[in-house]
Write an enzyme that holds these catalytic residues in place. Sequence first.
Site, PDB file in Angstrom:
ATOM      1  N   GLU A  69      -6.170 -12.375   3.164  1.00 12.05           N
ATOM      2  CA  GLU A  69      -7.583 -11.079   2.493  1.00 12.05           C
ATOM      3  C   GLU A  69      -7.821 -11.083   1.339  1.00 12.05           C
ATOM      4  O   GLU A  69      -7.514 -10.220   0.439  1.00 12.05           O
ATOM      5  CB  GLU A  69      -6.438  -9.551   3.153  1.00 12.05           C
ATOM      6  CG  GLU A  69      -5.844  -9.287   4.184  1.00 12.05           C
ATOM      7  CD  GLU A  69      -5.451  -7.926   4.192  1.00 12.05           C
ATOM      8  OE1 GLU A  69      -5.027  -8.133   5.329  1.00 12.05           O
ATOM      9  OE2 GLU A  69      -4.866  -7.764   3.432  1.00 12.05           O
ATOM     10  N   HIS A 122       0.961  -1.059  -0.755  1.00  9.83           N
ATOM     11  CA  HIS A 122      -0.332   0.031  -0.283  1.00  9.83           C
ATOM     12  C   HIS A 122       0.853   0.894   0.027  1.00  9.83           C
ATOM     13  O   HIS A 122       0.537   2.416  -0.953  1.00  9.83           O
ATOM     14  CB  HIS A 122      -1.007  -0.033   1.390  1.00  9.83           C
ATOM     15  CG  HIS A 122      -2.374  -0.166   0.621  1.00  9.83           C
ATOM     16  ND1 HIS A 122      -3.263  -0.503   0.107  1.00  9.83           N
ATOM     17  CD2 HIS A 122      -2.405  -2.075   1.609  1.00  9.83           C
ATOM     18  CE1 HIS A 122      -4.105  -1.427   0.305  1.00  9.83           C
ATOM     19  NE2 HIS A 122      -3.833  -2.126   0.900  1.00  9.83           N
TER      20      HIS A 122
END
EC number: 3.4.13.22
Length: 217
Positions: A189, A121
């Site tokens: 995830e 990220h």
Amino acid sequence: MDQIILMSDPLVAAIPVRDRGEPLVDVRADGSLPVDARQEEWAAAYTFLRVGVLDRLIKAQAALPDGLRLLFVEGYRPPALQRRYFEEYADELRAAHPDWDADRVHVAASRYVSPPEIAPHSAGAAVDLTLVDPTGRELDLGTPMNASPEESAGACYTAAENITPQARANRTILSTALSEAGLVNYPTEWWHWSYGDRYWALLTNTDSALYGPRDLP
């Protein structure tokens, strides 16, 4: 469930970065993807991604069944915010498991939040997303986005078996479109996908990452 390589694995950190220097661009400016505002309070730059990642998301969305769209939830995360998220989750694990040593806490935390030094990220290379129908309603993907392994009894894992057949079918739709566009999933995830980061390089047998962590100008 297949063996999962976690973000904390030394194999990930060992991947060199040869950053392409691509700019971070605001997903909202393009208008191709619907953008959710749930992260707006926490990260002002959450709608930014590297150009190469956005291009692949647009390609993936075009491959979805008629009427379905990707719902963009979070992209870029400043390194300082990534570190805060990691430490907060590590603190929760320490409190719940006072017998765990530092290494075990670090590995367990990486199931849910990437270690800051290699976080996709923070490179603008990763996106958290889900699917919506033509009315904008989120499809059932088995768990709320960002549900931890503890909260979901492991159902947040992409290949989890403790979800409904419909949720499994929806995950398959999402995974097929994104994989064919060149992104890779973090298997703990279902919502986390990336392109060009160290984790992507490891899974695709690429010599180096295309994007490394960076601060916004």
